[in-house]
Write a protein that holds these residues in place. Structure first.
Motif, mmCIF file in Angstrom:
data_model
loop_
_atom_site.group_PDB
_atom_site.id
_atom_site.type_symbol
_atom_site.label_atom_id
_atom_site.label_comp_id
_atom_site.label_asym_id
_atom_site.label_seq_id
_atom_site.Cartn_x
_atom_site.Cartn_y
_atom_site.Cartn_z
ATOM 1 N N ALA A 108 0.850 -1.196 0.000
ATOM 2 C CA ALA A 108 0.000 0.000 0.000
ATOM 3 C C ALA A 108 0.886 1.247 0.000
ATOM 4 N N LEU A 109 0.642 2.131 -0.972
ATOM 5 C CA LEU A 109 1.474 3.330 -1.095
ATOM 6 C C LEU A 109 1.465 4.162 0.181
ATOM 7 N N GLU A 110 0.338 4.241 0.848
ATOM 8 C CA GLU A 110 0.249 5.005 2.100
ATOM 9 C C GLU A 110 1.185 4.417 3.155
ATOM 10 N N ASP A 111 1.241 3.082 3.243
ATOM 11 C CA ASP A 111 2.143 2.430 4.195
ATOM 12 C C ASP A 111 3.600 2.672 3.828
ATOM 13 N N ILE A 112 3.902 2.618 2.536
ATOM 14 C CA ILE A 112 5.272 2.872 2.081
ATOM 15 C C ILE A 112 5.672 4.303 2.418
ATOM 16 N N ASN A 113 4.775 5.254 2.186
ATOM 17 C CA ASN A 113 5.086 6.654 2.503
ATOM 18 C C ASN A 113 5.382 6.838 3.984
ATOM 19 N N GLU A 114 4.604 6.192 4.838
ATOM 20 C CA GLU A 114 4.826 6.273 6.285
ATOM 21 C C GLU A 114 6.176 5.655 6.645
ATOM 22 N N PHE A 115 6.473 4.517 6.035
ATOM 23 C CA PHE A 115 7.745 3.835 6.282
ATOM 24 C C PHE A 115 8.908 4.736 5.864
ATOM 25 N N ILE A 116 8.810 5.334 4.681
ATOM 26 C CA ILE A 116 9.880 6.220 4.187
ATOM 27 C C ILE A 116 10.056 7.417 5.123
ATOM 28 N N SER A 117 8.967 7.956 5.630
ATOM 29 C CA SER A 117 9.045 9.075 6.569
ATOM 30 C C SER A 117 9.824 8.676 7.820
ATOM 31 N N ASP A 118 9.559 7.488 8.339
ATOM 32 C CA ASP A 118 10.277 7.017 9.524
ATOM 33 C C ASP A 118 11.740 6.705 9.201
ATOM 34 N N VAL A 119 11.999 6.166 8.023
ATOM 35 C CA VAL A 119 13.379 5.914 7.596
ATOM 36 C C VAL A 119 14.138 7.240 7.525
ATOM 37 N N SER A 161 9.548 -0.799 15.011
ATOM 38 C CA SER A 161 9.282 -2.142 14.517
ATOM 39 C C SER A 161 8.342 -2.083 13.313
ATOM 40 N N TYR A 162 8.813 -2.595 12.193
ATOM 41 C CA TYR A 162 8.008 -2.695 10.974
ATOM 42 C C TYR A 162 7.955 -4.174 10.617
ATOM 43 N N SER A 163 6.945 -4.838 11.129
ATOM 44 C CA SER A 163 6.896 -6.285 11.065
ATOM 45 C C SER A 163 5.576 -6.792 10.523
ATOM 46 N N ASP A 164 5.592 -8.063 10.172
ATOM 47 C CA ASP A 164 4.381 -8.723 9.713
ATOM 48 C C ASP A 164 4.401 -10.155 10.221
ATOM 49 N N SER A 165 3.537 -10.454 11.177
ATOM 50 C CA SER A 165 3.528 -11.796 11.759
ATOM 51 C C SER A 165 3.001 -12.839 10.776
ATOM 52 N N HIS A 166 2.173 -12.429 9.821
ATOM 53 C CA HIS A 166 1.658 -13.372 8.827
ATOM 54 C C HIS A 166 2.802 -13.997 8.034
ATOM 55 N N PHE A 167 3.751 -13.176 7.609
ATOM 56 C CA PHE A 167 4.903 -13.667 6.859
ATOM 57 C C PHE A 167 6.040 -14.111 7.790
ATOM 58 N N GLY A 168 5.945 -13.754 9.063
ATOM 59 C CA GLY A 168 6.978 -14.133 10.025
ATOM 60 C C GLY A 168 8.293 -13.395 9.835
#
Length: 112
Positions: free
Chosen positions: A38-49, A64-71
């Motif tokens: 999701a572009l919105e999630d990527i934008n938020e991630f880039i802002s934190d980076v 923490s930028y994690s996803d338990s579904h993918f582990g």
């Protein structure tokens, strides 16, 4: 897209027969990038980076930028993104400047 960084990490992108865009590869990094579609999630991630790259990791609400579904669990610091599994077994260390370029390239591909 930053082809130098993509080549350095063996990352390519593709579109499947159903029009779904995805990183092409079986690496942990490709799986991790796929989480952030999701572009919105990527934008938020880039802002934190960006905050981390400027030495302000303490201003990031959650490193923490994690996803338990993918582990796959990611932890930001001022220098890197470290990926590990649910047992905190180290999977990959990526310099943060490189990871930002990977995210920007992924975002560009998704935006096409």
């Amino acid at each position: 897209m930053n082809s130098h960084i993509l080549n350095k990490y063996g990352v390519t992108f593709r579109e499947d027969a159903n029009g779904h865009k995805l990183p092409d590869g079986e690496s942990v990094l490709c799986s991790y990038l796929y989480i952030w579609r999701a572009l919105e999630d990527i934008n938020e991630f880039i802002s934190d980076v960006d905050k981390c790259l400027q030495g302000h990791a303490s201003l990031v609400e959650d490193l923490s930028y994690s996803d338990s579904h993918f582990g796959i669990y990611g932890e930001l610091s001022n220098e890197s993104l470290e990926l590990h599994d649910e047992h905190r077994t180290y999977l990959l260390y990526i310099p943060l400047a490189d990871f930002k370029e990977l995210l920007l390239s992924w975002k560009e591909f998704l935006s096409k």
